[in-house]
Write a protein that holds these residues in place. Structure first.
Motif, PDB file in Angstrom:
ATOM      1  N   THR A 156       0.865  -1.202   0.000  1.00 45.05           N
ATOM      2  CA  THR A 156       0.000   0.000   0.000  1.00 45.05           C
ATOM      3  C   THR A 156       0.894   1.242   0.000  1.00 45.05           C
ATOM      4  O   THR A 156       1.921   1.275   0.680  1.00 45.05           O
ATOM      5  CB  THR A 156      -0.843   0.042   1.289  1.00 45.05           C
ATOM      6  OG1 THR A 156       0.059  -0.108   2.387  1.00 45.05           O
ATOM      7  CG2 THR A 156      -1.844  -1.071   1.311  1.00 45.05           C
ATOM      8  N   TYR A 157       0.484   2.252  -0.729  1.00 47.34           N
ATOM      9  CA  TYR A 157       1.297   3.478  -0.852  1.00 47.34           C
ATOM     10  C   TYR A 157       0.948   4.373   0.326  1.00 47.34           C
ATOM     11  O   TYR A 157      -0.222   4.676   0.562  1.00 47.34           O
ATOM     12  CB  TYR A 157       0.962   4.172  -2.181  1.00 47.34           C
ATOM     13  CG  TYR A 157       1.224   5.653  -2.176  1.00 47.34           C
ATOM     14  CD1 TYR A 157       0.173   6.558  -2.148  1.00 47.34           C
ATOM     15  CD2 TYR A 157       2.536   6.156  -2.157  1.00 47.34           C
ATOM     16  CE1 TYR A 157       0.416   7.909  -2.144  1.00 47.34           C
ATOM     17  CE2 TYR A 157       2.779   7.511  -2.138  1.00 47.34           C
ATOM     18  CZ  TYR A 157       1.700   8.383  -2.133  1.00 47.34           C
ATOM     19  OH  TYR A 157       1.934   9.720  -2.117  1.00 47.34           O
ATOM     20  N   GLU A 158       1.916   4.775   1.147  1.00 45.93           N
ATOM     21  CA  GLU A 158       1.651   5.748   2.206  1.00 45.93           C
ATOM     22  C   GLU A 158       2.791   6.749   2.205  1.00 45.93           C
ATOM     23  O   GLU A 158       3.729   6.642   2.966  1.00 45.93           O
ATOM     24  CB  GLU A 158       1.544   5.035   3.572  1.00 45.93           C
ATOM     25  CG  GLU A 158       1.017   5.972   4.641  1.00 45.93           C
ATOM     26  CD  GLU A 158       0.791   5.270   5.973  1.00 45.93           C
ATOM     27  OE1 GLU A 158       0.673   4.030   5.952  1.00 45.93           O
ATOM     28  OE2 GLU A 158       0.765   5.955   6.998  1.00 45.93           O
ATOM     29  N   CYS A 159       2.730   7.670   1.262  1.00 49.40           N
ATOM     30  CA  CYS A 159       3.692   8.778   1.186  1.00 49.40           C
ATOM     31  C   CYS A 159       5.123   8.262   1.229  1.00 49.40           C
ATOM     32  O   CYS A 159       5.967   8.881   1.851  1.00 49.40           O
ATOM     33  CB  CYS A 159       3.483   9.734   2.358  1.00 49.40           C
ATOM     34  SG  CYS A 159       1.860  10.433   2.346  1.00 49.40           S
ATOM     35  N   LEU A 189       6.297   5.702   2.798  1.00 53.99           N
ATOM     36  CA  LEU A 189       6.696   4.922   3.984  1.00 53.99           C
ATOM     37  C   LEU A 189       6.011   3.559   3.937  1.00 53.99           C
ATOM     38  O   LEU A 189       5.021   3.386   3.215  1.00 53.99           O
ATOM     39  CB  LEU A 189       6.240   5.658   5.250  1.00 53.99           C
ATOM     40  CG  LEU A 189       6.761   7.080   5.421  1.00 53.99           C
ATOM     41  CD1 LEU A 189       5.990   7.765   6.523  1.00 53.99           C
ATOM     42  CD2 LEU A 189       8.229   7.044   5.750  1.00 53.99           C
ATOM     43  N   GLU A 190       6.536   2.640   4.709  1.00 54.35           N
ATOM     44  CA  GLU A 190       5.796   1.372   4.857  1.00 54.35           C
ATOM     45  C   GLU A 190       4.584   1.662   5.736  1.00 54.35           C
ATOM     46  O   GLU A 190       4.730   2.266   6.806  1.00 54.35           O
ATOM     47  CB  GLU A 190       6.676   0.332   5.556  1.00 54.35           C
ATOM     48  CG  GLU A 190       7.616  -0.377   4.597  1.00 54.35           C
ATOM     49  CD  GLU A 190       8.681  -1.120   5.388  1.00 54.35           C
ATOM     50  OE1 GLU A 190       9.822  -1.129   4.959  1.00 54.35           O
ATOM     51  OE2 GLU A 190       8.287  -1.641   6.459  1.00 54.35           O
ATOM     52  N   LYS A 237       2.153   1.164   8.432  1.00 62.24           N
ATOM     53  CA  LYS A 237       1.960   0.260   9.584  1.00 62.24           C
ATOM     54  C   LYS A 237       0.502   0.363  10.033  1.00 62.24           C
ATOM     55  O   LYS A 237      -0.147   1.385   9.845  1.00 62.24           O
ATOM     56  CB  LYS A 237       2.886   0.659  10.744  1.00 62.24           C
ATOM     57  CG  LYS A 237       3.027   2.152  11.023  1.00 62.24           C
ATOM     58  CD  LYS A 237       4.162   2.432  11.980  1.00 62.24           C
ATOM     59  CE  LYS A 237       4.339   3.907  12.302  1.00 62.24           C
ATOM     60  NZ  LYS A 237       4.206   4.814  11.162  1.00 62.24           N
ATOM     61  N   VAL A 264     -10.536  -0.071   9.356  1.00 66.48           N
ATOM     62  CA  VAL A 264     -10.865   0.445  10.686  1.00 66.48           C
ATOM     63  C   VAL A 264     -12.364   0.731  10.677  1.00 66.48           C
ATOM     64  O   VAL A 264     -12.920   1.113   9.646  1.00 66.48           O
ATOM     65  CB  VAL A 264     -10.082   1.772  10.922  1.00 66.48           C
ATOM     66  CG1 VAL A 264     -10.589   2.465  12.162  1.00 66.48           C
ATOM     67  CG2 VAL A 264      -8.593   1.492  10.978  1.00 66.48           C
ATOM     68  N   ALA A 265     -13.020   0.508  11.814  1.00 63.46           N
ATOM     69  CA  ALA A 265     -14.469   0.774  11.853  1.00 63.46           C
ATOM     70  C   ALA A 265     -14.668   2.273  11.721  1.00 63.46           C
ATOM     71  O   ALA A 265     -14.226   3.050  12.569  1.00 63.46           O
ATOM     72  CB  ALA A 265     -15.033   0.314  13.201  1.00 63.46           C
ATOM     73  N   PHE A 266     -15.254   2.708  10.608  1.00 57.12           N
ATOM     74  CA  PHE A 266     -15.380   4.149  10.332  1.00 57.12           C
ATOM     75  C   PHE A 266     -16.508   4.743  11.136  1.00 57.12           C
ATOM     76  O   PHE A 266     -17.407   4.043  11.604  1.00 57.12           O
ATOM     77  CB  PHE A 266     -15.644   4.358   8.830  1.00 57.12           C
ATOM     78  CG  PHE A 266     -14.352   4.488   8.075  1.00 57.12           C
ATOM     79  CD1 PHE A 266     -13.635   3.360   7.720  1.00 57.12           C
ATOM     80  CD2 PHE A 266     -13.829   5.729   7.777  1.00 57.12           C
ATOM     81  CE1 PHE A 266     -12.436   3.476   7.053  1.00 57.12           C
ATOM     82  CE2 PHE A 266     -12.636   5.853   7.110  1.00 57.12           C
ATOM     83  CZ  PHE A 266     -11.942   4.730   6.747  1.00 57.12           C
ATOM     84  N   LYS A 267     -16.482   6.035  11.280  1.00 56.19           N
ATOM     85  CA  LYS A 267     -17.539   6.698  12.041  1.00 56.19           C
ATOM     86  C   LYS A 267     -18.810   6.728  11.198  1.00 56.19           C
ATOM     87  O   LYS A 267     -18.757   6.630   9.966  1.00 56.19           O
ATOM     88  CB  LYS A 267     -17.091   8.138  12.347  1.00 56.19           C
ATOM     89  CG  LYS A 267     -16.051   8.220  13.439  1.00 56.19           C
ATOM     90  CD  LYS A 267     -15.742   9.686  13.729  1.00 56.19           C
ATOM     91  CE  LYS A 267     -16.840  10.389  14.482  1.00 56.19           C
ATOM     92  NZ  LYS A 267     -16.599  10.405  15.935  1.00 56.19           N
ATOM     93  N   SER A 268     -19.977   6.922  11.906  1.00 51.83           N
ATOM     94  CA  SER A 268     -21.250   6.807  11.163  1.00 51.83           C
ATOM     95  C   SER A 268     -21.479   8.024  10.278  1.00 51.83           C
ATOM     96  O   SER A 268     -22.256   7.978   9.337  1.00 51.83           O
ATOM     97  CB  SER A 268     -22.385   6.725  12.194  1.00 51.83           C
ATOM     98  OG  SER A 268     -22.275   7.863  13.042  1.00 51.83           O
ATOM     99  N   TYR A 325     -19.786   9.270   7.990  1.00 51.09           N
ATOM    100  CA  TYR A 325     -19.502   9.022   6.562  1.00 51.09           C
ATOM    101  C   TYR A 325     -20.711   8.387   5.903  1.00 51.09           C
ATOM    102  O   TYR A 325     -21.136   8.741   4.808  1.00 51.09           O
ATOM    103  CB  TYR A 325     -18.287   8.087   6.435  1.00 51.09           C
ATOM    104  CG  TYR A 325     -16.977   8.718   6.835  1.00 51.09           C
ATOM    105  CD1 TYR A 325     -16.252   8.215   7.903  1.00 51.09           C
ATOM    106  CD2 TYR A 325     -16.473   9.818   6.139  1.00 51.09           C
ATOM    107  CE1 TYR A 325     -15.042   8.784   8.261  1.00 51.09           C
ATOM    108  CE2 TYR A 325     -15.276  10.393   6.499  1.00 51.09           C
ATOM    109  CZ  TYR A 325     -14.550   9.872   7.571  1.00 51.09           C
ATOM    110  OH  TYR A 325     -13.363  10.434   7.929  1.00 51.09           O
ATOM    111  N   TRP A 380     -20.161  18.269  11.164  1.00 53.41           N
ATOM    112  CA  TRP A 380     -19.243  17.167  11.507  1.00 53.41           C
ATOM    113  C   TRP A 380     -18.903  17.239  12.984  1.00 53.41           C
ATOM    114  O   TRP A 380     -18.478  18.260  13.489  1.00 53.41           O
ATOM    115  CB  TRP A 380     -17.962  17.274  10.673  1.00 53.41           C
ATOM    116  CG  TRP A 380     -17.109  16.108  10.949  1.00 53.41           C
ATOM    117  CD1 TRP A 380     -16.134  16.004  11.886  1.00 53.41           C
ATOM    118  CD2 TRP A 380     -17.200  14.835  10.315  1.00 53.41           C
ATOM    119  NE1 TRP A 380     -15.613  14.749  11.862  1.00 53.41           N
ATOM    120  CE2 TRP A 380     -16.233  14.006  10.925  1.00 53.41           C
ATOM    121  CE3 TRP A 380     -17.995  14.318   9.290  1.00 53.41           C
ATOM    122  CZ2 TRP A 380     -16.035  12.685  10.545  1.00 53.41           C
ATOM    123  CZ3 TRP A 380     -17.793  13.009   8.921  1.00 53.41           C
ATOM    124  CH2 TRP A 380     -16.833  12.201   9.538  1.00 53.41           C
TER     125      TRP A 380
END
Lengths: 212, 202, 398, 125
Positions: free
Chosen positions: D48-51, D53-54, D56, D61-65, D67, D124
């Motif tokens: 996965t691309y993260e700027c 970095l690897e 971690k 993740v359980a997203f907030k409602s 969204y 929000w």
């Protein structure tokens, strides 16, 4: 603004037992500094910040300086009998000075808008671990700068909330800004090797190729 | 199909072109750079893509933030040893066909900061570089000259045969090992099969 | 954001006993519905103006924790400066804050002049003032462009800003020979005199600039979206700003009247009356407005200065450049650059190379309280707050 | 076109042409990829691309409602436009009743949005 000596006197009163001394600076701008011992640095700094007359509420700059074991030679006028005549002769006296690391703080006052009071903390020696009192709880501007002095000079600041390396990567072992830091040998052939590059070239390339 | 006949036909409006030329012509005029500014050269790269020096004339004004949609990495600025693993990982995460422009003296060989203990002496130690632009920082015109050089290079790429383009060649690697952080230096300090310094034989 | 109280680092710092810096999310008191997502707005990120990394812990959109990570552009300027002569470090100062190379030169030249006690002739003082104010205008214009780009106005304001920047860069190029890396100041004056016609050209650019500023103001300052997105975002209180050593437009946006041009009175700033704009909320909108007003004040300085610049030598004839060996001693010189207070602390031991060469980076120290400003706000606001701090990585990491 | 042919034949031809126009280049590209350019997947390339970095920690993740609510509110207008399309093509020839009916439909949806807005779903937390 009062002279450094008056500040020193009042600071000695405010922080009993602090060994304070003035370090002369003989460049034309004459910014002398106040040397304070590590144990009483916090108390003296707190006094400098909260004293109504000084109000040094802005710590502009924190610098690390590295002094190696040096051999000071000063010219001393000595009376000596030279071939029967009493004469003034200049003699060079060598004094050994043990190396030490230093943290220099430049303090200003934004409230009263007056000039730098320079506070110096010296570590007893250069062998790790060298310890100095952190002034971050007094001025938050010291946080990153003290981390940088720790990162590049290896001076431990006790009382610093988050002392980590700031510029080098965390696995880095030695302290690169010290005068006796040896760089990793990153050799790249130079068409015309000269002085220390030549020595490096000799180590890397077989004898035949290196012809100065 | 000699050139004389081809010119004749093109006068009548019939264009005859090889598949290879068409393929390369399409790719060279839409090179999308990865917005990857490191230091002062990045400002000159931005100035080159702005109104006055206009990189859009070469189809390259779309600066993609993510490596997945970019096919050109402009290493603009000093690559430090702390940044080198990230540069190589970004290069690996770019899809083939990908090219690298080493912009500025720092990216080519460490530049004015060569004696720095934390400076990588040139990005061609870890990834293959296609175009080098000297200068500190190189002027926007120099960056545009680099684009034209790169386009000429893309134009000359072959589709088949032994020396065909890297992305069409199955056994040429498109990924290079990412250096790790050692105690005193990056481990390994250079990638031998990528970095071939000019050896001067007396 | 009612109902969320958060304890910033500010309170922790004064509780000197507590050394454990790891703060738990509960301390923040944000409703814990979804799990926390840890993401790195890392070295290669469109919003971080270069290779600056923020480890952000997110609860949905709200920033719960933000750790800046530096060092990706640490080019060892100070170590190299210890092995080069005083004059040799001058071109390196251009690469510190690569948007304002002339103010960096001036700060370094001022520090060395303090160290060695050199005098600067009248005409050189005028040229220094003119080039410094032109750099301030250039930097604030670019900042307005980048701040709008962070807010999502991709490209358009930046195009306007860079179009104006090119005009000023032409002036610098004809004066110093280089667009960005001018290397123009010397200890005791400047390197070369103004070329013919430069003053007329500079007067024309300065005369046209207010028209561009009015256009920029009309387009942006009253813009509903800009006000909605920036007012109340990234607030910074005055005493936290002073204590954290924040300098420059960010400090004045929090209402503290501290501008080195007035406080230190270096150069000939005392001859030209200019006002120092102060903000009262200390949020991103104030910082944007402060920079727009400061540009107008700089233009008010430039117009008279360009008229009454005297004739005369450009560099102090007695100043020695080649074998320059200042007497042992130390000096700390500082000036007001567009980013804040840039200081040079030089210790000399009589040899041609400085014994210790320290740069006081305004960008790095202005980032001390980035976490305090972004806590409890959304990620998009954290990006704008970082943009309003106006950092340049060459100066942050040195 | 001879009248005895099925009146909707031209629609079929349009559909086939459109499909061909869209899918054709895709097929060509897939053919090219299989024939000429070999796939070179790499374990680093698929990370996965993260700027740079690897990355971690995983992104599951359980997203907030909030969204989810934003998504639903967007859906109102998305579906609404599909229904409005045939209407706005032909509404010149329609009677006033049809316009009123469509107006009721639109107002119902806007009323839903107003209710959500007042309830504070859009701000929000």
């Amino acid at each position: 603004m009062e002279t450094l000596e008056q500040t020193l006197a009042r600071a000695a009163v405010a922080a009993p037992g602090a060994q304070l001394s003035v370090v002369k600076n003989d460049s034309p701008c004459a910014q002398h500094s106040l040397l304070v011992d590590v144990e009483h640095a916090y108390a003296v700094a707190k006094f400098l910040r909260d004293d109504p007359q000084l109000r040094l509420d802005y710590c502009s700059n924190v610098t690390g300086v590295d002094f190696l074991d040096a051999e000071l030679s000063e010219k001393v006028k000595v009376k000596k009998v030279v071939d029967g005549v009493e004469k003034e002769v200049e003699e060079v006296k060598k004094t050994k000075r043990a190396g030490y690391l230093e943290a220099v703080y430049h303090l200003y006052s934004m409230a009263l808008k007056h000039g730098p009071v320079i506070l110096r903390q010296r570590t007893p020696g250069r062998a790790d671990p060298v310890k100095v009192t952190s002034l971050t709880p007094l001025w938050r501007s010291c946080e990153f700068q003290e981390r940088e002095v720790f990162d590049l000079y290896g001076v431990l600041f006790d009382g610093h909330p988050d002392l980590r390396r700031i510029l080098m990567w965390d696995g880095f072992k030695d302290y690169p800004m010290r005068k006796d830091y040896a760089e990793p040998d990153d050799y790249e052939y130079e068409p015309t090797p000269h002085d220390e590059v030549l020595e490096k070239a000799k180590a890397h390339l077989p004898k035949a190729e290196v012809k100065a | 199909m000699d050139d004389g006949l081809r010119n004749e036909l093109s006068k009548q409006g019939v264009v005859v072109v090889k598949l290879e030329e068409l393929y390369n012509w399409g790719r060279k005029n839409s090179v999308w750079p990865l917005s990857f500014g490191l230091a002062c050269c990045a400002i000159e790269m931005m100035a080159a893509s702005m109104a006055r020096y206009d990189l859009a004339r070469f189809g390259a004004e779309v600066f993609r933030p993510s490596p997945r949609q970019a096919d050109l990495m402009i290493v603009a600025g000093t690559v430090t040893k702390k940044m080198a693993p990230q540069v190589v990982r970004l290069y690996n995460q770019m899809p083939e066909p990908k090219y690298v422009i080493a912009m500025g003296a720092c990216a080519i060989s460490g530049g004015p900061f060569k004696q720095g203990y934390n400076v990588l002496k040139g990005i061609d130690r870890y990834i293959p570089v296609d175009v080098h632009i000297p200068g500190c920082p190189p002027r926007p015109e120099a960056l545009i000259h680099a684009f034209m050089t790169l386009q000429r290079k893309i134009d000359a790429q072959k589709l088949t045969g032994p020396d065909r383009a890297r992305h069409l060649n199955a056994d040429l690697p498109s990924e290079f090992p990412v250096p790790l952080f050692g105690e005193h230096d990056l481990v390994p300090s250079k990638n031998p099969n990528v970095w071939r310094p000019a050896v001067v034989v007396r | 954001m009612d109902g969320t109280q958060f304890m910033t680092f500010h309170d922790l710092a004064y509780d000197a006993g507590k050394t454990d810096f790891q703060r738990k999310a509960e301390v923040i008191g944000v409703g814990r519905e979804g799990e926390l997502l840890e993401v790195a707005m890392g070295p290669q990120h469109p919003s971080t103006h270069g290779v600056f990394r923020m480890d952000v812990v997110l609860d949905g959109e709200t920033v719960v924790k933000l750790k800046p990570v530096f060092g990706y552009l640490h080019r060892n300027h100070e170590k190299i400066a210890e092995n080069t002569s005083y004059l040799g470090s001058m071109p390196y100062t251009d690469r510190l804050d690569y948007f304002c190379s002339l103010t960096n030169n001036w700060a370094y030249a001022l520090a060395v002049e303090k160290l060695a006690g050199l005098q600067v002739p009248e005409r050189a003082e005028y040229i220094r003032l003119i080039t410094a104010e032109l750099t301030r205008v250039l930097n604030h214009t670019c900042l307005a462009g980048f701040l709008l780009q962070d807010m999502g106005a991709l490209g358009t304001p930046l195009m306007y800003a860079f179009r104006e920047r090119e005009k000023i860069l032409d002036l610098f190029e004809s004066l110093t020979g280089a667009r960005m890396m001018c290397n123009y100041m010397r200890f005791g004056g400047c390197r070369c005199d103004l070329p013919a016609g430069w003053l007329a050209e500079a007067r024309k650019v300065v005369a046209e600039y207010p028209k561009f500023l009015d256009e920029f103001d009309a387009l942006l300052s009253g813009n509903e979206i800009l006000m909605a997105r920036t007012q109340g975002v990234g607030k910074l209180s005055a005493e936290l700003a002073i204590n954290a050593g924040i300098t420059g437009p960010m400090l004045r946006a929090s209402g503290v009247d501290y501008d080195l041009r007035k406080v230190d009175n270096y150069g000939i700033y005392s001859r030209y009356p200019f006002r120092v704009p102060l903000g009262d909320h200390g949020d991103v909108y104030d910082r944007y407005m402060i920079r727009m007003l400061e540009m107008r004040e700089s233009l008010k300085i430039l117009e008279p200065a360009l008229k009454d610049i005297p004739e005369g030598p450009v560099v102090d004839p007695k100043a020695k450049l080649r074998g320059f060996r200042p007497k042992p001693g130390e000096a700390y010189g500082r000036i007001e650059t567009p980013k804040g207070e840039l200081g040079f602390y030089l210790i000399s031991d009589g040899s041609p190379n400085p014994y210790r060469y320290r740069v006081r980076p305004p960008s790095l120290i202005n980032l001390t309280i980035l976490e305090d400003m972004c806590l409890g706000q959304t990620v998009a606001d954290a990006v704008i707050t970082l943009g309003s701090v106006d950092i340049v990585l060459g100066e942050v990491d040195r | 076109m001879p009248p005895d042919k099925h009146p909707y034949l031209f629609l079929l031809v349009f559909f086939v042409m459109a499909l061909g126009f869209a899918v054709g280049p895709l097929l060509l590209a897939m053919l090219w990829a299989k024939m000429f350019s070999p796939a070179k997947p790499g374990e680093m390339k698929n990370a996965t691309y993260e700027c740079g970095l690897e990355s971690k920690g995983d992104a599951w993740v359980a997203f907030k409602s909030e969204y989810y609510l934003y998504g639903i509110l967007f859906l109102i207008f998305d579906v609404e436009t599909i229904f409005l399309l045939p209407f706005c093509v032909a509404f010149t020839g329609l009677s006033v009743g049809a316009v009123l009916a469509m107006l009721v439909f639109v107002l119902l949806l806007v009323e839903g949005l107003a209710w959500a807005w007042v309830k504070g779903v859009l701000t929000w937390k």
